[in-house]
Design a protein around this motif. Structure first.
Motif, short mmCIF file in Angstrom:
data_model
loop_
_atom_site.label_atom_id
_atom_site.label_comp_id
_atom_site.label_asym_id
_atom_site.label_seq_id
_atom_site.Cartn_x
_atom_site.Cartn_y
_atom_site.Cartn_z
N LYS A 127 0.86 0.73 16.20
CA LYS A 127 1.07 1.18 14.83
C LYS A 127 -0.05 0.63 13.94
O LYS A 127 -0.41 -0.53 14.04
CB LYS A 127 2.44 0.66 14.37
N LEU A 152 0.84 0.56 7.91
CA LEU A 152 2.25 0.91 7.74
C LEU A 152 3.03 -0.39 7.77
O LEU A 152 2.83 -1.22 8.67
CB LEU A 152 2.74 1.82 8.87
N THR A 153 3.90 -0.58 6.80
CA THR A 153 4.70 -1.80 6.76
C THR A 153 5.76 -1.73 7.87
O THR A 153 5.93 -0.70 8.51
CB THR A 153 5.42 -1.95 5.41
N PHE A 166 11.76 3.42 8.00
CA PHE A 166 11.63 4.63 7.18
C PHE A 166 12.98 5.06 6.61
O PHE A 166 14.01 5.00 7.31
CB PHE A 166 11.09 5.79 8.02
N HIS A 226 2.66 10.10 7.03
CA HIS A 226 2.32 8.77 6.51
C HIS A 226 1.37 8.06 7.48
O HIS A 226 0.37 7.49 7.09
CB HIS A 226 3.59 7.88 6.39
N ARG A 227 1.76 8.12 8.77
CA ARG A 227 1.01 7.35 9.77
C ARG A 227 -0.44 7.80 9.84
O ARG A 227 -1.36 6.97 9.79
CB ARG A 227 1.68 7.47 11.14
N MET A 271 -2.52 6.70 6.88
CA MET A 271 -2.80 5.26 6.92
C MET A 271 -3.81 4.93 8.04
O MET A 271 -4.67 4.06 7.87
CB MET A 271 -1.50 4.47 7.13
N PHE A 279 6.36 1.98 2.50
CA PHE A 279 5.90 2.12 3.89
C PHE A 279 4.39 2.03 4.03
O PHE A 279 3.88 1.64 5.06
CB PHE A 279 6.40 3.45 4.46
N MET A 280 3.69 2.45 2.98
CA MET A 280 2.22 2.41 3.00
C MET A 280 1.78 1.08 2.42
O MET A 280 2.08 0.79 1.25
CB MET A 280 1.66 3.57 2.18
N ASP A 281 1.08 0.29 3.22
CA ASP A 281 0.70 -1.05 2.78
C ASP A 281 -0.63 -1.01 2.02
O ASP A 281 -1.60 -1.68 2.40
CB ASP A 281 0.64 -2.00 3.97
#
Lengths: 254, 386
Positions: free
Chosen positions: A18, A22-23, A27, A39-40, A43, A70-72
């Motif tokens: 991962k 991504l935190t 989800f 998202h993935r 990122m 979720f997005m760091d």
């Protein structure tokens, strides 16, 4: 000879990890929803390009309102439909940063139509990610501007009647007409090959920002298992059968 | 010190923004404030100070551009007039909820609806009682001269960043359009990227470095408990603002028996009415709130010691008068006089309204004295009988 679990989890056998961006937060999306994959890959591209300290994202109102959990990366949450205006404000004061919005169809194609069209028309140096699943997910499955003809939702319980409710809107085709848009494409994230193609488009979009090319508009046709009332696999089949003919996959401009 | 210039109120806003280190202006044309955008586009400060100027597609977009820029720790300004300010209310609520510093100018015109393009003060409720949704307060500055119009831009940004709270400059069409002399300040450079990170790095979005967690600017809490806690925090902040940032002005209040309460253009008109009244021997004074939030409640209450009555003069059907009544708490009569819908009262009209109030108060006083005397006489008579 069988392989033990200890052998399998060895570092050299690792084929996927991962992205750090991504935190670890679980989800809030329904199982099977396309948001997680979308998202993935966004990122992943930011991590691969090494631009996290130059990137600012804008979350919408809708299912992805909590994208910032979720997005760091540094993120702002915009009022419903206003993400392209918020992104304009960011991009204008930080002209060298990477700014993107992440919006759903209700946010982008209904309440935020003016902001979308004019950010595109001005050629703001931003990326607009447009997740189109033809329904309002977060509020419980109401009709969206992109809802298909005949499609049943909680506010079109007898199916979308074109005479009464009008036609599904094709935003990517509309914005592709605007001179400020450099790149307009429609993709999906329901199969490995679709994910690969979408990631390529995402990368191209970030390269466009780097080169100050104006708006990159990436529509991702996605599913809504809960709203469509279909199991994930069925939802993807339904999407291919009914969504893709109205929203054909592929580059429209650039 | 900079030069002295003859300027229009709207131009003063624009020039002040360029000179006080503002980073961005986002606006949309509407009378009577379009000169702000026109002046800025003509000056083109992007070439000199680096300040961004952009004409948005709507007031809604403009306030959301302010949101985006402010959330980056930048000094962002927008301006509009009443109908446009109504459109901005959603964005203002979000800016207040997310605790962003920003300055918003309202050059008020007559309403409701499209109303008129002439000056008015009918947006008081909208400015100090919320305007948008939710429990929030703006710091509201009410200039009554072109000089203050100029000065309040810098003051607005100082307060906005001190409290991370939106500041509203509540002007009106008269101050926006009239010309007066203005003492221009020297240029304050915009914050450098390093300074912005230093000043706002704990909350603003600059792009996440490895040295800190990601910064998130949002006004959302899905759970009610943290949202209530956030509201408590906001209320504590508003209390602090009330304690520290009250601004008001007294004009001939020392010996005043009858006191006008007025802000903005109305306060200028009251000054003239006081001059006319004093020539007639009337002891008139003015208490002018410069900040409408915080409101000079205590100062008005203190004034009841000397003052026999208050007249709130507003170019509205009576809005601020309610706050004056709350401050006076029924101890003295509080009346309202206003022209509205774009009409500006003349000083002699204002004086006439005050004289009517004075006559009423004196009549009441005389009646009271008469009653008292009668009672006293009756008492005396009774005593003598006994």
């Amino acid at each position: 000879m069988s392989i033990s679990i200890q052998d399998i989890i060895k570092e050299e056998n690792k084929v996927f990890s991962k992205t750090k961006l991504l935190t670890d937060k679980v989800f809030s999306y329904c199982p099977g929803c396309g948001h997680g994959v979308a998202h993935r890959i966004i990122m992943e591209v930011i991590e691969e390009m090494g631009i996290v300290n130059q990137t600012i994202g804008v979350a919408p109102v809708g299912c992805s309102v909590l994208a910032y959990d979720f997005m760091d990366i540094d993120m702002q949450q915009a009022a419903h439909g206003r993400a392209p205006a918020v992104a304009t404000g960011i991009s204008r004061v930080f002209p060298d940063k990477y700014v993107f919005t992440y919006q759903g169809d209700g946010d982008l194609a209904a309440i935020g139509t003016a902001e979308t069209i004019h950010a595109c028309s001005r050629g703001e140096n931003i990326i607009i990610f447009f997740i189109n699943n033809g329904i309002y997910g977060m509020t419980g499955g109401q009709m969206a501007p992109t809802t298909l003809e005949g499609m049943k939702t909680s506010t079109s319980p007898h199916g979308r009647d074109l005479h009464q409710m009008g036609f599904p809107i094709k935003m990517t085709e509309i914005v592709a007409q605007l001179d400020g848009v450099q790149f307009a494409t429609r993709q999906a994230v329901h199969t490995p090959s679709a994910v690969r193609k979408t990631k390529k488009a995402v990368k191209k979009a970030f390269e466009n920002v780097k080169n100050k090319k104006g708006v990159s508009f990436i529509e991702i046709v996605s599913n809504c298992n809960s709203g469509w009332k279909l199991a994930p696999v069925k939802a993807n089949e339904w999407m291919e059968e009914f969504m893709f003919p109205v929203y054909p996959i592929g580059d429209i401009k650039g | 010190m900079g030069e002295l210039r003859l300027m229009k109120g709207n131009e003063a806003i624009a020039e002040a923004a360029i000179r006080c280190g503002c980073d961005a202006y986002f606006g949309y044309p509407i009378t009577p404030q379009s000169e702000i955008l026109e002046y800025l586009t003509l000056q083109n400060p992007e070439k000199t100070t680096g300040m961004v100027v952009l004409q948005a597609e709507s007031e809604i977009a403009a306030i959301n551009m302010v949101y985006g820029a402010a959330a980056c720790g930048k000094k962002a300004l927008t301006s509009s007039s009443s109908p446009g300010i109504s459109l901005k209310q959603e964005g203002i609520s979000y800016i207040a909820g997310a605790e962003l510093p920003a300055v918003i100018v309202n050059v008020v015109r007559g309403g409701p609806g499209l109303g008129t393009i002439q000056p008015s003060q009918s947006d008081y409720f909208q400015s100090v009682k919320g305007g948008g949704h939710g429990d929030y307060k703006l710091i509201v500055l009410a200039p009554n001269s072109v000089q203050e119009q100029y000065d309040f831009v810098k003051l607005g940004f100082d307060l906005a960043f001190k409290y991370r709270n939106p500041v509203l400059i509540l002007s009106d069409g008269a101050i926006g359009q009239m010309m007066e002399k203005v003492q221009i300040s020297d240029f304050t450079p915009r914050w450098t990227e390093e300074e912005i990170v230093q000043m706002t790095g704990s909350w603003a979005t600059h792009g996440k470095p490895e040295t800190r967690k990601h910064n998130i600017v949002t006004s959302l809490n899905l759970q009610p408990e943290p949202q209530e806690e956030h509201n408590h925090h906001l209320q504590r902040k508003y209390k602090e603002i009330e304690d520290n940032e009250l601004r008001y002005e007294k004009f001939f209040c020392e010996d005043a028996e009858y006191v006008f309460v007025a802000y903005g253009t109305s306060s200028r008109l009251c000054q003239k009415a006081i001059q006319l009244g004093r020539e007639k021997g009337l002891k008139l004074g003015l208490l002018r709130p410069i900040t409408l939030f915080p409101f000079p409640k205590k100062q008005i209450k203190m004034a009841t010691k000397k003052a026999k009555a208050f007249l709130a003069v507003e170019m509205s059907a009576g809005q601020m008068v309610e706050d004056v009544q709350l401050a006076v708490k029924g101890k003295r009569p509080v009346k309202h006089f206003g022209r509205y819908g774009g009409m500006i009262p003349m000083p002699d009209e204002i004086l006439e309204a005050m004289e009517e109030l004075i006559a009423k108060v004196e009549k009441k006083e005389a009646k009271k004295a008469q009653k008292k005397a009668k009672k006293k006489a009756e008492k005396e008579a009774k005593k003598q009988k006994n």
